[in-house]
Design an enzyme around this catalytic site. Structure first.
Site, PDB file in Angstrom:
ATOM      1  N   SER A 122      19.153   1.869  -6.379  1.00 47.85           N
ATOM      2  CA  SER A 122      19.686   3.227  -6.246  1.00 47.85           C
ATOM      3  C   SER A 122      20.859   3.179  -5.277  1.00 47.85           C
ATOM      4  O   SER A 122      20.937   2.278  -4.436  1.00 47.85           O
ATOM      5  CB  SER A 122      18.605   4.163  -5.686  1.00 47.85           C
ATOM      6  OG  SER A 122      19.140   5.415  -5.313  1.00 47.85           O
TER       7      SER A 122
ATOM      8  N   TYR B  60      12.494   6.172   1.440  1.00 52.85           N
ATOM      9  CA  TYR B  60      12.902   5.879   0.064  1.00 52.85           C
ATOM     10  C   TYR B  60      14.067   4.903   0.058  1.00 52.85           C
ATOM     11  O   TYR B  60      14.073   3.918  -0.692  1.00 52.85           O
ATOM     12  CB  TYR B  60      13.291   7.175  -0.659  1.00 52.85           C
ATOM     13  CG  TYR B  60      13.814   6.951  -2.061  1.00 52.85           C
ATOM     14  CD1 TYR B  60      12.957   6.565  -3.086  1.00 52.85           C
ATOM     15  CD2 TYR B  60      15.168   7.133  -2.358  1.00 52.85           C
ATOM     16  CE1 TYR B  60      13.434   6.353  -4.368  1.00 52.85           C
ATOM     17  CE2 TYR B  60      15.649   6.923  -3.629  1.00 52.85           C
ATOM     18  CZ  TYR B  60      14.785   6.534  -4.639  1.00 52.85           C
ATOM     19  OH  TYR B  60      15.269   6.319  -5.909  1.00 52.85           O
TER      20      TYR B  60
END
Length: 236
Positions: free
Chosen positions: A143, A156
């Protein structure tokens, strides 16, 4: 005939969103695809859609990637059904509350189990045979949160930094073995996961899942001597 006819691929997190779209694109190119995720009914629906299209074949295998034995059983079933695995896409991921100050340890553990351990379990299950055959391709979905950290993404982002670091290390470990590694870092994608977490940007149009799938098709259809190490896909 598609560019991936005769190839066999496994896609985790394939019951919706990016994973489901990746499976459809790879099948469109002729690959047989194994769909792995926890939601049995949704997996079955996507597998039926792919099989009805009459391109690559699809097999749905309900799997919790955070469980090592389930991942190993899924890979075994995939090989028994289609043969050696050529492409493994580590797409399964969780995006939960990632603020350190919130102290939601159970949510952090879930992200670590799925985003990091889940990827490692899959890699461990398929890499030995790929090395033995001197061919194969591991795709890790990281990501842009693995490149940049915000005040709400600490944990995250840490898991996605780990996925990216894993990809970078594997590139070096697997150099000259014939096994390729590609790290894909999507920006904001229009998925149920992103909407459920309120991760939207009103200033820019989010990416479609097809945009990520096309990047993967690009990477896996390069000549055997070409290793596309990293692709970052962002909204304009």
């Amino acid at each position: 005939m598609g560019q991936l006819t005769g190839k066999n691929a496994i896609i985790t997190g394939a019951s919706s969103g990016i994973g489901a779209t990746i499976a459809k694109h790879l099948a469109h190119e002729g690959a047989n695809v194994v769909l792995a995720a926890r939601r049995k009914e949704k997996l079955g629906t996507i597998a039926e859609e792919i099989n009805t299209a009459g391109e690559g074949q699809a097999l749905a295998v309900p799997t919790n990637v955070a469980n090592r034995s389930e991942v190993e059983a899924m890979v075994k079933k995939a090989a028994e059904t289609f043969g050696d695995i050529d492409i493994y896409v580590n797409n399964a991921g969780l995006m939960l509350d990632a603020r350190v100050r919130e102290g939601k340890v159970e949510e952090w553990e879930q992200m670590i189990d799925v985003n990091i351990k889940g990827a490692l379990y899959g890699i461990n299950a398929v890499t030995p045979t790929m090395i033995e055959r001197s061919t194969g391709h591991i795709i890790n979905i990281a990501s842009v949160s693995g490149q940049e950290v915000t005040k709400i993404s600490s944990v995250y982002s840490a898991t996605k930094f780990a996925v990216r670091a894993l990809s970078m290390g594997m590139e070096k470990e697997l150099a000259r073995t014939g096994v390729r590694v590609t790290n894909i870092s999507p920006g904001m994608v229009d998925t149920d996961l992103a909407r459920s977490r309120g991760r939207s940007n009103s200033d820019r149009r989010p990416l479609d899942t097809d945009d990520i799938a096309r990047a993967i098709v690009y990477a896996v259809t390069q000549p055997d001597y070409v290793n596309v190490n990293e692709i970052t896909v962002r909204p304009v």
